[in-house]
Design an enzyme around this catalytic site. Structure first.
Site, PDB file in Angstrom:
ATOM      1  N   LEU B  12       0.851  -1.170   0.000  1.00 43.41           N
ATOM      2  CA  LEU B  12       0.000   0.000   0.000  1.00 43.41           C
ATOM      3  C   LEU B  12       0.889   1.221   0.000  1.00 43.41           C
ATOM      4  O   LEU B  12       0.791   2.053   0.896  1.00 43.41           O
ATOM      5  CB  LEU B  12      -0.859   0.042   1.270  1.00 43.41           C
ATOM      6  CG  LEU B  12      -1.902  -1.034   1.450  1.00 43.41           C
ATOM      7  CD1 LEU B  12      -2.572  -0.839   2.796  1.00 43.41           C
ATOM      8  CD2 LEU B  12      -2.953  -0.945   0.383  1.00 43.41           C
ATOM      9  N   ASP B  13       1.871   1.278  -0.944  1.00 47.06           N
ATOM     10  CA  ASP B  13       2.630   2.521  -1.046  1.00 47.06           C
ATOM     11  C   ASP B  13       1.625   3.596  -1.363  1.00 47.06           C
ATOM     12  O   ASP B  13       0.906   3.497  -2.332  1.00 47.06           O
ATOM     13  CB  ASP B  13       3.671   2.409  -2.165  1.00 47.06           C
ATOM     14  CG  ASP B  13       4.933   1.724  -1.676  1.00 47.06           C
ATOM     15  OD1 ASP B  13       5.651   1.171  -2.509  1.00 47.06           O
ATOM     16  OD2 ASP B  13       5.164   1.756  -0.455  1.00 47.06           O
ATOM     17  N   THR B  14       1.588   4.607  -0.603  1.00 47.77           N
ATOM     18  CA  THR B  14       0.333   5.301  -0.400  1.00 47.77           C
ATOM     19  C   THR B  14       0.545   6.741  -0.050  1.00 47.77           C
ATOM     20  O   THR B  14       1.653   7.165   0.219  1.00 47.77           O
ATOM     21  CB  THR B  14      -0.315   4.584   0.805  1.00 47.77           C
ATOM     22  OG1 THR B  14      -1.110   3.561   0.345  1.00 47.77           O
ATOM     23  CG2 THR B  14      -1.069   5.458   1.725  1.00 47.77           C
ATOM     24  N   THR B  15      -0.588   7.477  -0.039  1.00 46.45           N
ATOM     25  CA  THR B  15      -0.597   8.706   0.732  1.00 46.45           C
ATOM     26  C   THR B  15      -1.814   8.671   1.634  1.00 46.45           C
ATOM     27  O   THR B  15      -2.936   8.448   1.157  1.00 46.45           O
ATOM     28  CB  THR B  15      -0.705   9.936  -0.186  1.00 46.45           C
ATOM     29  OG1 THR B  15       0.157   9.751  -1.287  1.00 46.45           O
ATOM     30  CG2 THR B  15      -0.331  11.188   0.558  1.00 46.45           C
TER      31      THR B  15
END
Lengths: 278, 213
Positions: B12-15
């Site tokens: 979940l590389d994410t913001t």
């Protein structure tokens, strides 16, 4: 935890019994080193779509062992429950066994509780198990089914992650299959449209991916029941064997024949107490 | 980027972002889950309910954060039934911290816990990778957060209203999604207050527009 549905006892950790034997084999004896066999990966295209009345799952039928096709008519859509089926990509043995165990667990649950299993329950059991094994079980699964809460399509990854989506493709052929699905998916399709879409998605995977091929299986799950179409679309490249490989009786010459008569020396009969004797 | 080593995990590389306001919190996240360079799910919901008025925003390994969230939901539900009272946001955050710190070697999880409770109102607690826990009025997380620290620091004011917080969060997430390859899709927002939870989605073509340089 609440309802007893688990057949397997929760054994902690991995079983490393064979690791010493494996190191000895791999490092060699007087005859030489023995290389460990590679696990058979299915190199696959599987897809699923939720439509108006239920779920359509699709899969190719090729199982590869490195560059050789090990099975041309492999069944990748596994039975989980009367209303739940699961497509498996990844290591063939892992998907087989995982889906078998899941199916057994859900059957026990059904018998204990008197309820039909729900798709979300299958997903939770899979997640628990795959997370516990920290990715060592190479099973990429697409679960689809219809239960009292509606039609559902889930994917569960080998590390235990889960996604709930209306359409999905997994396996080595997922990129071409996903292209077809992204282009033509609509909500609330009817049956023929949904079957054509899944079939075309698998076909794209078969054409564009080396690890996928041969025929396409479809499985349509609705409230009324399941239609397992195997195969739905046959490969254009079915090869007919040119010669027969059967040997005529008498091909192998018999050199000698010995007959030993066994003598009956002693006979005992033992009665056994079985449960529920009348 | 240390996440690229584990290209086989589903990430979940994410913001993710959460902001406190008078009477509640606004939380937001993008919707992209990646396996290496492939987007496994472009409509992910990273805002996970833990209790009626407590949510967590998940970043890091999808499998780890889902498992942790499930475990904490169970523990918090049990605690709430025992207590016969709505749980505190701080309790939820502590449960996350306990698990993330104890298993810090095995887990990769960056979580923002946010919610409303009757005792202290809207609260945001951040539990980054490693298992620290701290309360902040505004918190960002995930790989895309690096690109918006400047924006958040310069535009956050204490005492913003609910609508201002929603606009602030949506714009910050949009800016991060524009610059971070691992974030994208739609913006999911939620407002948690005494009245309950209101959720909304801003689709890709409805996102706020910034100058394209």
């Amino acid at each position: 935890m609440a309802l007893s549905n688990v057949l397997e006892p929760a054994v902690s950790g991995f079983n490393f019994e064979n690791s010493t034997r494996n190191t000895v084999l791999e490092n060699g004896s007087e005859e030489g080193k023995i290389k460990a066999p590679k696990p058979m990966k299915t190199g696959t295209t599987i897809a699923g779509v939720v439509y108006k009345d239920g779920v359509v799952l699709g899969a190719d039928t090729r199982a590869t062992s490195e560059e050789v096709v090990a099975d041309k008519m492999c069944a990748k859509i596994h039975y989980i429950a009367p209303n739940i089926y699961c497509c498996g990509a990844g290591t063939a043995a892992d998907t087989e066994k995982t889906t078998d165990m899941l199916s057994s667990n859900l059957t026990i649950f059904s018998m204990n509780s008197g309820r039909n299993p729900r798709v979300v329950m299958a997903v939770n059991i899979l997640q628990d198990m795959l997370f516990r094994y920290r990715g060592m079980i190479g099973a990429h699964l697409i679960l689809g089914g219809v239960d009292c809460t509606g039609s559902h399509l889930y994917t569960v990854g080998p590390y235990g992650s889960m996604d709930k989506v209306p359409y999905l493709a997994m396996g080595s052929g997922k990129l071409p299959a996903m292209g077809i699905l992204e282009d033509r998916f609509k909500g609330n399709m009817d049956l023929e449209e949904a079957k054509a879409l899944v079939s075309d998605a698998i076909h794209a995977g078969i054409m564009s991916d080396l690890g996928s091929g041969n025929n396409t299986d479809l499985c349509v799950i609705t409230k009324e029941g399941v239609d397992y179409i195997r195969p739905h679309r046959e490969s254009l490249y079915n090869y007919k064997r040119q010669a027969k490989y059967k040997y005529k009786p008498g091909t192998t010459p018999v050199l000698t024949k010995t007959v030993n008569q066994l003598e009956l020396v002693h006979e005992t009969v033992q009665m056994m107490e079985t449960a529920g004797s009348s | 980027n240390s996440f690229t080593i584990h290209s086989f995990f589903t990430f979940l590389d994410t913001t993710i972002m959460a902001v406190e306001f008078e009477g509640g919190v606004v939380i937001g996240a993008d919707s992209r889950t990646t396996t290496g360079a492939y987007i496994a799910n472009r409509v992910t919901d990273k805002l996970t309910p833990i209790h009626e008025r407590i949510f967590c925003c998940r970043s890091g390994s999808a499998a780890d954060t889902q498992a942790i969230a499930d475990a904490v939901t169970y523990q918090l539900g049990f605690h709430s039934i025992e207590l016969d009272e709505a749980p505190l946001v701080q309790t939820a955050a502590s449960l996350f911290r306990e698990m993330c710190y104890r298993y810090r070697e095995e887990l990769m999880a960056g979580i923002i816990v946010a919610g409303w409770d009757p005792r202290r109102g809207g609260q945001v607690y951040t539990v980054p990778v490693g298992g620290m826990m701290t309360r902040q009025p505004v918190s960002v997380g995930g790989s895309g957060s690096s690109y918006i620290y400047g924006y958040v620091d310069s535009n956050y004011r204490a005492g913003m209203s609910k609508e201002e917080c929603l606009k602030f969060t949506a714009e910050a997430l949009t800016l991060a999604m524009e610059r971070d390859g691992s974030s994208g899709g739609v913006v999911r927002l939620a407002v948690i207050s005494e009245q309950g939870v209101e959720r909304q989605v801003i689709l890709g073509n409805q996102l706020p527009k910034f100058s394209t340089v």
